[in-house]
Design a protein around this motif. Structure first.
Motif, short mmCIF file in Angstrom:
data_model
loop_
_atom_site.label_atom_id
_atom_site.label_comp_id
_atom_site.label_asym_id
_atom_site.label_seq_id
_atom_site.Cartn_x
_atom_site.Cartn_y
_atom_site.Cartn_z
N GLU A 7 0.83 -1.20 0.00
CA GLU A 7 0.00 0.00 0.00
C GLU A 7 0.87 1.25 0.00
OE1 GLU A 7 -4.03 1.52 2.36
OE2 GLU A 7 -2.81 -0.14 3.14
N LYS A 8 0.47 2.20 -0.87
CA LYS A 8 1.14 3.49 -0.91
C LYS A 8 0.13 4.53 -1.40
CE LYS A 8 5.18 5.86 -2.82
NZ LYS A 8 6.34 5.76 -3.75
N GLY A 9 -0.14 5.50 -0.57
CA GLY A 9 -1.14 6.50 -0.92
C GLY A 9 -2.51 5.87 -1.08
N ASP A 10 -3.13 6.13 -2.23
CA ASP A 10 -4.46 5.59 -2.50
C ASP A 10 -4.41 4.23 -3.20
OD1 ASP A 10 -5.58 7.86 -1.41
OD2 ASP A 10 -5.61 8.92 -3.34
N THR A 11 -3.21 3.77 -3.53
CA THR A 11 -3.08 2.51 -4.26
C THR A 11 -2.78 1.35 -3.32
OG1 THR A 11 -2.17 3.75 -6.12
CG2 THR A 11 -1.94 1.37 -6.21
N LYS A 12 -3.55 0.29 -3.48
CA LYS A 12 -3.39 -0.88 -2.63
C LYS A 12 -3.44 -2.14 -3.50
CE LYS A 12 -5.55 -3.17 1.36
NZ LYS A 12 -6.65 -3.10 2.35
N VAL A 13 -2.46 -3.01 -3.31
CA VAL A 13 -2.38 -4.25 -4.08
C VAL A 13 -2.25 -5.42 -3.11
CG1 VAL A 13 -1.04 -5.58 -5.76
CG2 VAL A 13 -1.34 -3.12 -6.08
N ILE A 14 -2.99 -6.48 -3.40
CA ILE A 14 -2.89 -7.70 -2.58
C ILE A 14 -2.27 -8.79 -3.44
CG2 ILE A 14 -4.16 -9.45 -1.30
CD1 ILE A 14 -6.28 -7.37 -0.71
N LEU A 15 -1.11 -9.27 -3.03
CA LEU A 15 -0.47 -10.40 -3.69
C LEU A 15 -0.97 -11.68 -3.03
CD1 LEU A 15 3.24 -9.21 -4.10
CD2 LEU A 15 1.41 -9.12 -5.79
N LYS A 16 -1.71 -12.47 -3.78
CA LYS A 16 -2.29 -13.69 -3.22
C LYS A 16 -1.36 -14.90 -3.34
CE LYS A 16 -6.98 -12.13 -4.26
NZ LYS A 16 -8.22 -12.40 -5.03
N GLY A 17 -0.34 -14.75 -4.19
CA GLY A 17 0.59 -15.86 -4.36
C GLY A 17 0.03 -16.99 -5.18
N GLU A 18 -0.87 -16.66 -6.13
CA GLU A 18 -1.53 -17.71 -6.92
C GLU A 18 -0.93 -17.85 -8.32
OE1 GLU A 18 -5.58 -16.48 -6.82
OE2 GLU A 18 -5.90 -17.11 -4.73
N SER A 19 -0.79 -16.72 -9.02
CA SER A 19 -0.25 -16.76 -10.39
C SER A 19 0.86 -15.73 -10.51
CB SER A 19 -1.36 -16.46 -11.41
OG SER A 19 -0.80 -16.23 -12.69
N LEU A 20 2.07 -16.20 -10.72
CA LEU A 20 3.22 -15.29 -10.82
C LEU A 20 3.06 -14.36 -12.02
CD1 LEU A 20 6.01 -14.36 -9.90
CD2 LEU A 20 7.01 -16.18 -11.28
N GLU A 21 2.63 -14.89 -13.15
CA GLU A 21 2.52 -14.07 -14.37
C GLU A 21 1.48 -12.98 -14.19
OE1 GLU A 21 1.96 -14.53 -19.20
OE2 GLU A 21 1.71 -16.28 -17.89
N ASN A 22 0.30 -13.33 -13.66
CA ASN A 22 -0.77 -12.34 -13.51
C ASN A 22 -0.40 -11.26 -12.50
OD1 ASN A 22 -2.31 -13.71 -15.36
ND2 ASN A 22 -3.53 -14.81 -13.83
N GLU A 23 0.18 -11.67 -11.39
CA GLU A 23 0.46 -10.71 -10.33
C GLU A 23 1.71 -9.89 -10.62
OE1 GLU A 23 0.19 -12.43 -6.44
OE2 GLU A 23 -1.77 -13.31 -6.83
N ALA A 24 2.69 -10.48 -11.33
CA ALA A 24 3.89 -9.72 -11.69
C ALA A 24 3.57 -8.61 -12.68
CB ALA A 24 4.95 -10.65 -12.27
N ASN A 25 2.53 -8.82 -13.49
CA ASN A 25 2.17 -7.84 -14.51
C ASN A 25 0.90 -7.07 -14.16
OD1 ASN A 25 4.34 -8.45 -16.35
ND2 ASN A 25 3.27 -10.34 -16.87
N ASP A 26 0.55 -7.06 -12.89
CA ASP A 26 -0.62 -6.32 -12.42
C ASP A 26 -0.39 -4.81 -12.63
OD1 ASP A 26 -2.68 -5.08 -11.06
OD2 ASP A 26 -2.59 -6.43 -9.34
N PRO A 27 -1.26 -4.12 -13.40
CA PRO A 27 -1.09 -2.68 -13.63
C PRO A 27 -1.08 -1.86 -12.34
CG PRO A 27 -2.76 -3.60 -15.11
CD PRO A 27 -2.42 -4.67 -14.11
N ASN A 28 -1.84 -2.32 -11.33
CA ASN A 28 -1.85 -1.59 -10.05
C ASN A 28 -0.50 -1.68 -9.35
OD1 ASN A 28 -4.53 -0.64 -10.12
ND2 ASN A 28 -5.28 -2.67 -9.56
N LEU A 29 0.18 -2.82 -9.57
CA LEU A 29 1.52 -2.98 -8.99
C LEU A 29 2.50 -2.01 -9.63
CD1 LEU A 29 2.70 -4.78 -6.77
CD2 LEU A 29 3.45 -6.38 -8.53
N GLU A 30 2.29 -1.75 -10.92
CA GLU A 30 3.12 -0.77 -11.63
C GLU A 30 2.89 0.63 -11.07
OE1 GLU A 30 2.71 -0.93 -15.82
OE2 GLU A 30 3.28 -3.05 -15.98
N LYS A 31 1.65 0.94 -10.73
CA LYS A 31 1.35 2.25 -10.15
C LYS A 31 2.08 2.45 -8.83
CE LYS A 31 -3.30 2.65 -12.14
NZ LYS A 31 -4.75 2.70 -11.83
#
Length: 273
Positions: free
Chosen positions: A107-131
């Motif tokens: 979490e940083k500012g208004d952006t919050k990301v939850i890494l569930k540890g299910e799919s490396l490809e999906n979570e590594a390329n999550d646009p919110n993670l880039e934010k």
């Protein structure tokens, strides 16, 4: 229109220097041997003259030595490897863990990301993670090309007088094992200075390569060093380890983060006859 081929005078000079050194070296050896035997033609002054010419030709060849041993850097999209050595960067956002494990909350500012540890490809390329600009996202992306072939990840942590990435090796191992439970995670036993001790860093990387080869029976061509997390010194050290070996180093592109490029540094001669 007839195409004229441009003469590379640098290469021509190097060839001339090599020929001059070879001829003058042979003549000076013969002259010195003949002078020692007392033969009239190759007397001592002539022998000294031939030897002086040889020294001059050798000096000329030394000046042109870079032509024979030029450094080349090759790069391509990284291929799957069996071993990955990671120079771990200090995380800029510390994950909040659920009961000490996954899911991880970033979490940083208004952006919050939850890494569930299910799919490396999906979570590594999550646009919110880039934010969030979480720098360990590059670690996740650096592992992606090797999923399916990866057997071992070797982690090195920075020193930083107690504030380096070494103290986050537990988190890095947990992250990797969550997505790739079958992969072995090794750690270098002490903090490594990524900035101030270049030779020490090169030695540590070479030690990691040797241990992987010995303990996991993995060939050099199946070992890649990820230098994304290091600074310029670490990148140069990674390049040095690949010099004239089959080990390569990789970097996760900042302009196109989905691309992971592999680099190889070799010494080769540009002269072809």
């Amino acid at each position: 229109m007839r195409r004229t081929r441009k003469v590379d005078w640098r290469v021509l000079r190097a060839i001339m220097a090599a020929v001059a050194a070879a001829i003058s070296g042979g003549l000076s050896t013969e002259a010195i041997a003949s002078a020692l035997k007392g033969e009239a033609f190759f007397d001592t002054p002539v022998a000294v003259l031939f030897f002086a010419v040889f020294l001059l030709a050798f000096w000329w060849l030394y000046r042109e030595r870079r032509t024979f041993l030029a450094t080349r850097l090759y790069w391509h999209e990284v291929d799957p490897h069996r071993a990955l050595i990671v120079l771990l960067t200090l995380p800029n956002i510390i994950p909040q863990k659920t009961n000490g494990s996954f899911p991880w909350v970033l979490e940083k500012g208004d952006t919050k990301v939850i890494l569930k540890g299910e799919s490396l490809e999906n979570e590594a390329n999550d646009p919110n993670l880039e934010k969030l600009r979480w720098n360990w996202q590059q670690l996740m992306r650096g592992i992606l090309p090797h999923v399916g072939t990866l057997r071992v990840v070797y982690l090195l942590g920075s020193d930083g007088s107690g504030s380096g990435s070494f103290r986050y090796l537990d988190d890095a191992e947990e992250l990797i094992k969550q997505y790739l439970p079958e992969v072995s995670v090794r750690r270098f036993g002490r903090p490594v200075d990524f900035e101030g001790d270049f030779e020490g860093l090169v030695d540590c990387l070479n030690q990691c390569v040797q241990e992987i080869q010995w303990e996991y029976r993995i060939h050099e061509k199946d070992i890649v060093i990820d230098v994304t997390g290091g600074q310029k010194t670490a990148s140069i050290a990674g390049a040095m380890v690949t010099l004239n070996t089959r080990v390569t180093f990789q970097y996760v592109s900042t302009t196109d983060p989905r691309k992971v490029r592999a680099y190889d540094v070799t010494l080769e001669s540009p002269i072809s006859l």
